[in-house]
Design an enzyme around this catalytic site. Structure first.
Site, PDB file in Angstrom:
ATOM      1  N   VAL A  84       5.651  -6.407  11.843  1.00 28.90           N
ATOM      2  CA  VAL A  84       7.051  -5.871  11.859  1.00 28.90           C
ATOM      3  C   VAL A  84       7.146  -5.763  13.430  1.00 28.90           C
ATOM      4  O   VAL A  84       8.316  -6.035  14.017  1.00 28.90           O
ATOM      5  CB  VAL A  84       7.481  -5.098  10.782  1.00 28.90           C
ATOM      6  N   ASN A 144       9.575   0.052   5.631  1.00 30.96           N
ATOM      7  CA  ASN A 144       8.887   1.086   4.880  1.00 30.96           C
ATOM      8  C   ASN A 144       7.895   1.421   5.885  1.00 30.96           C
ATOM      9  O   ASN A 144       7.240   2.181   6.342  1.00 30.96           O
ATOM     10  CB  ASN A 144       8.271   1.267   3.596  1.00 30.96           C
ATOM     11  N   ALA A 203       9.630  11.242  16.788  1.00 30.97           N
ATOM     12  CA  ALA A 203      10.007  11.360  17.602  1.00 30.97           C
ATOM     13  C   ALA A 203      10.478   9.834  16.908  1.00 30.97           C
ATOM     14  O   ALA A 203      11.846   9.272  16.647  1.00 30.97           O
ATOM     15  CB  ALA A 203       9.860  10.933  19.502  1.00 30.97           C
ATOM     16  N   ARG A 213       1.065  -1.029   0.325  1.00 36.03           N
ATOM     17  CA  ARG A 213      -0.060   0.288   0.181  1.00 36.03           C
ATOM     18  C   ARG A 213       1.044   1.739   0.169  1.00 36.03           C
ATOM     19  O   ARG A 213       2.139   1.419   0.887  1.00 36.03           O
ATOM     20  CB  ARG A 213      -1.010  -0.012   1.647  1.00 36.03           C
ATOM     21  N   TYR A 219       5.333  10.798  16.972  1.00 34.53           N
ATOM     22  CA  TYR A 219       5.307  10.072  15.321  1.00 34.53           C
ATOM     23  C   TYR A 219       7.070  10.724  14.883  1.00 34.53           C
ATOM     24  O   TYR A 219       8.003  10.274  14.853  1.00 34.53           O
ATOM     25  CB  TYR A 219       4.208  10.582  14.528  1.00 34.53           C
ATOM     26  N   SER A 263      10.906  10.745   7.598  1.00 27.64           N
ATOM     27  CA  SER A 263       9.883  11.776   7.115  1.00 27.64           C
ATOM     28  C   SER A 263      10.643  12.872   7.560  1.00 27.64           C
ATOM     29  O   SER A 263      11.405  13.466   8.378  1.00 27.64           O
ATOM     30  CB  SER A 263       9.143  11.242   8.241  1.00 27.64           C
ATOM     31  N   ILE A 306       3.278  13.386   1.552  1.00 22.88           N
ATOM     32  CA  ILE A 306       3.408  12.149  -0.236  1.00 22.88           C
ATOM     33  C   ILE A 306       1.161  11.228   0.415  1.00 22.88           C
ATOM     34  O   ILE A 306       1.133  11.876   1.344  1.00 22.88           O
ATOM     35  CB  ILE A 306       4.125  11.262   0.177  1.00 22.88           C
TER      36      ILE A 306
HETATM   37  P1  NAD Z   1      -0.116   3.988   4.664  1.00 18.88           P
HETATM   38  O1  NAD Z   1      -0.280   3.899   5.728  1.00 18.88           O
HETATM   39  O2  NAD Z   1      -0.543   3.574   2.959  1.00 18.88           O
HETATM   40  O3  NAD Z   1       1.124   2.532   4.728  1.00 18.88           O
HETATM   41  C1  NAD Z   1       1.675   2.039   6.020  1.00 18.88           C
HETATM   42  C2  NAD Z   1       1.890   0.918   5.404  1.00 18.88           C
HETATM   43  O4  NAD Z   1       2.358  -0.109   6.569  1.00 18.88           O
HETATM   44  C3  NAD Z   1       0.831   0.275   4.826  1.00 18.88           C
HETATM   45  O5  NAD Z   1       0.861  -0.782   4.359  1.00 18.88           O
HETATM   46  C4  NAD Z   1      -0.043  -0.963   6.701  1.00 18.88           C
HETATM   47  O6  NAD Z   1      -0.363  -1.843   6.366  1.00 18.88           O
HETATM   48  C5  NAD Z   1       1.851  -1.140   6.879  1.00 18.88           C
HETATM   49  N1  NAD Z   1       2.249  -1.400   8.867  1.00 18.88           N
HETATM   50  C6  NAD Z   1       1.565  -0.549   9.685  1.00 18.88           C
HETATM   51  N2  NAD Z   1       2.242  -1.232  10.312  1.00 18.88           N
HETATM   52  C7  NAD Z   1       2.385  -2.354   9.972  1.00 18.88           C
HETATM   53  C8  NAD Z   1       2.961  -3.445  11.119  1.00 18.88           C
HETATM   54  N3  NAD Z   1       2.962  -3.221  12.311  1.00 18.88           N
HETATM   55  N4  NAD Z   1       3.972  -4.324  10.391  1.00 18.88           N
HETATM   56  C9  NAD Z   1       3.740  -3.927   8.762  1.00 18.88           C
HETATM   57  N5  NAD Z   1       3.433  -3.026   8.205  1.00 18.88           N
HETATM   58  C10 NAD Z   1       3.218  -2.546   9.222  1.00 18.88           C
HETATM   59  O7  NAD Z   1       1.435   4.976   4.915  1.00 18.88           O
HETATM   60  P2  NAD Z   1       2.127   5.220   3.550  1.00 18.88           P
HETATM   61  O8  NAD Z   1       1.762   6.557   3.606  1.00 18.88           O
HETATM   62  O9  NAD Z   1       2.280   4.657   2.022  1.00 18.88           O
HETATM   63  O10 NAD Z   1       3.556   5.570   4.491  1.00 18.88           O
HETATM   64  C11 NAD Z   1       5.017   4.510   4.021  1.00 18.88           C
HETATM   65  C12 NAD Z   1       5.847   5.133   5.245  1.00 18.88           C
HETATM   66  O11 NAD Z   1       6.327   6.362   4.957  1.00 18.88           O
HETATM   67  C13 NAD Z   1       5.808   4.957   6.762  1.00 18.88           C
HETATM   68  O12 NAD Z   1       6.734   4.663   7.287  1.00 18.88           O
HETATM   69  C14 NAD Z   1       5.340   6.592   7.009  1.00 18.88           C
HETATM   70  O13 NAD Z   1       5.204   6.581   8.085  1.00 18.88           O
HETATM   71  C15 NAD Z   1       6.631   7.009   5.976  1.00 18.88           C
HETATM   72  N6  NAD Z   1       6.145   8.625   5.205  1.00 18.88           N
HETATM   73  C16 NAD Z   1       4.870   8.896   4.904  1.00 18.88           C
HETATM   74  C17 NAD Z   1       4.361   9.908   4.600  1.00 18.88           C
HETATM   75  C18 NAD Z   1       3.212  10.887   3.714  1.00 18.88           C
HETATM   76  O14 NAD Z   1       3.495  12.255   3.240  1.00 18.88           O
HETATM   77  N7  NAD Z   1       2.891  10.274   3.144  1.00 18.88           N
HETATM   78  C19 NAD Z   1       5.346  10.971   4.489  1.00 18.88           C
HETATM   79  C20 NAD Z   1       6.829  10.769   5.664  1.00 18.88           C
HETATM   80  C21 NAD Z   1       7.192   9.639   6.009  1.00 18.88           C
END
Ligand code: NAD
Length: 248
Positions: free
Chosen positions: A65, A91, A158, A16, A156, A143, A189
């Protein structure tokens, strides 16, 4: 440029959002991609089918994880079946946004268990096959708020700052083994994680972003592909910021 033919990559939370884009791009570059998903088996199978339909190789494995024993078992199994593990993309992540005075203990525990301990468990399990191969790539999704801080995201931010410490330390520990460890720090994003923000907050973010728009998951995946490639062999301990200029 940036081919990954013959490599095995594991992307946590890979079915995702940003993880899905990473899985698709790494597969497009020739890697065999293992997407670790937490719970939604149907969505995971759909993600595998999409990669296969585009001519790539992928599989999905269920993995929380935050469960260190499960991480060990899955990474051992993947390494044995596929003959190694070349690329790990940490990720998987969650956000439980609150002002400090409203933060609950379980929100701290869950966030750190997934975002920080999860990344450490995966790195620890992946480092053994990488050391045997004298090569490897670990890429941690941090992030922008891990570097800048952000009101309402105390836990988050931290956890995302912790990933930068993890990245730098592992880079120093394993450089001599041919393993590089880097971080990618996205700004805002467009994914499920950010879809619940109010229009007002989104507009505020866009207006403080010099490129004047939100980012796309594929734009983060492009940085991950570079770091995973042979061409990035002299890059370690670094953070690539994919944030539209929000923090420079
Ligand atoms: P999202 O919520 O769409 O996807 C996160 C994914 O992580 C999901 O598939 C979820 O099932 C999985 N996940 C969550 N907990 C889990 C666990 N315990 N075990 C296995 N899988 C788990 O979020 P995203 O926006 O695609 O974010 C992906 C990464 O990028 C994250 O680490 C997020 O912190 C980081 N990030 C996102 C943004 C943004 O603006 N979207 C900005 C900075 C950083």
């Amino acid at each position: 440029m940036f081919r990954l033919d013959g490599k095995v990559a594991l992307v946590t939370g890979g079915t995702r959002g940003i993880g899905r884009s990473c899985s698709e791009l790494l597969a497009q570059a020739g890697a065999r991609v293992v997407m670790a998903y937490r719970g939604n088996a149907e969505a995971a199978q759909e993600a595998v089918a999409a990669i296969e339909a585009a001519g790539g190789q992928a599989e999905a494995v269920q993995l929380d994880v935050a469960d260190g024993a499960a991480v060990d078992a899955v990474i051992k199994d993947v390494t044995k079946r596929l003959g190694g593990l070349d690329i790990l993309v940490n990720n998987a992540g969650i956000a439980r946004d609150q002002l400090l005075l409203r933060v609950k203990q379980d929100e701290i525990d869950q966030t750190f268990a997934t975002n920080v301990a999860g990344a450490i468990y995966c790195a620890k399990a992946a480092i053994r096959p990488m050391m045997r191969a004298k090569a490897g790539r670990i890429i941690n999704l941090s992030s922008v708020v891990g570097e800048t801080g952000n009101p309402g995201q105390v836990v988050y931010s931290a956890s995302k700052a912790a990933l930068l410490g993890l990245t730098k330390t592992l880079a120093r520990e394993y450089a001599s083994r041919g393993i590089t460890v880097n971080a990618v720090a996205p700004g805002y994003i467009d994914t499920d994680m950010t879809s619940s923000l109010s229009d007002e907050i989104k507009e505020g973010i866009v207006s403080s972003t010099p490129l004047g728009r939100v980012g796309r998951p594929e734009e983060v995946a492009a940085a991950v592909l570079f770091l995973a490639s042979d061409e990035a062999g002299y890059v370690t301990g670094q953070t690539i910021r994919v944030n539209g200029g929000m923090y420079v």
